[in-house]
Motif scaffolding. Structure first.
Motif, PDB file in Angstrom:
ATOM      1  N   ARG A   1       0.879  -0.916   0.306  1.00  0.00           N
ATOM      2  CA  ARG A   1       0.170   0.327  -0.020  1.00  0.00           C
ATOM      3  C   ARG A   1       0.802   0.822   0.155  1.00  0.00           C
ATOM      4  NH1 ARG A   1      -4.334  -1.873   3.856  1.00  0.00           N
ATOM      5  NH2 ARG A   1      -5.947  -3.015   2.219  1.00  0.00           N
ATOM      6  N   ASP A   2       1.948   1.422   0.511  1.00  0.00           N
ATOM      7  CA  ASP A   2       2.849   2.120   0.759  1.00  0.00           C
ATOM      8  C   ASP A   2       3.922   2.589  -0.766  1.00  0.00           C
ATOM      9  OD1 ASP A   2       2.609   3.051   3.258  1.00  0.00           O
ATOM     10  OD2 ASP A   2       4.004   1.850   4.016  1.00  0.00           O
TER      11      ASP A   2
ATOM     12  N   ARG B   1       0.862   4.527  -3.155  1.00  0.00           N
ATOM     13  CA  ARG B   1       0.710   5.434  -1.986  1.00  0.00           C
ATOM     14  C   ARG B   1       1.980   6.498  -3.211  1.00  0.00           C
ATOM     15  NH1 ARG B   1       1.301   5.702   2.813  1.00  0.00           N
ATOM     16  NH2 ARG B   1      -0.716   4.684   3.274  1.00  0.00           N
TER      17      ARG B   1
ATOM     18  N   GLU C   1       1.187   8.726  -6.409  1.00  0.00           N
ATOM     19  CA  GLU C   1       1.875  10.901  -5.831  1.00  0.00           C
ATOM     20  C   GLU C   1       2.961  10.736  -7.022  1.00  0.00           C
ATOM     21  OE1 GLU C   1       3.897  10.398  -2.367  1.00  0.00           O
ATOM     22  OE2 GLU C   1       1.352  10.394  -1.209  1.00  0.00           O
TER      23      GLU C   1
END
Length: 100
Positions: free
Chosen positions: A59-60, A63, A67
Motif C-alpha cells: 500500500r505504501d 501510494r 503520487e
C-alpha cells in the motif's frame, strides 16, 4: 435404600473426576488434533502477521507511485527532474557527471 444412599454419596464425592476427564480431553485435543492444533494456530497467526506487513508495504508503494504519477501529469519541472536524475538525460549543450 442404604445402597442408593451410598451410591449417591459416591457419585457426589467423585463428580469432579468427570469434569477433570472432560477437561483433560479438551486440552489433549487442542494440542494433538491436527485440524485445531495450538501449534498450527500459532503458525497461522505468524503467517497472518507476515501477510499484513506485506500488505502495508504494498500500500505504501502504491501510494508513492500514485503520487509520482500525479506529479508527472501536473508539472513539467518534475518531469524534467525525474528524466535527468533517473534516466541520466541531458540537453544537447550540457555535460553530465554521475557521482555514486
Amino acid at each position: 435404600m442404604g445402597k442408593l444412599k451410598r451410591l449417591n454419596y459416591f457419585v457426589r464425592r467423585r463428580s469432579h473426576i468427570a469434569v477433570i476427564a472432560i477437561g483433560a480431553l479438551v486440552i489433549t485435543l487442542l494440542f494433538l488434533n491436527e485440524d485445531a492444533s495450538w501449534q498450527h494456530n500459532m503458525e497461522y497467526q505468524e503467517q497472518i502477521k507476515s501477510l499484513n506487513e506485506q500488505i502495508k508495504v504494498c500500500r505504501d508503494s502504491a501510494r508513492y507511485y500514485r503520487e509520482q504519477r500525479e506529479r508527472l501529469l501536473t508539472g513539467t519541472e518534475e518531469l524534467e527532474q525525474i528524466a535527468r536524475e533517473q534516466y541520466h538525460m541531458q540537453k544537447p549543450t550540457e555535460d553530465v557527471y554521475i557521482v555514486r
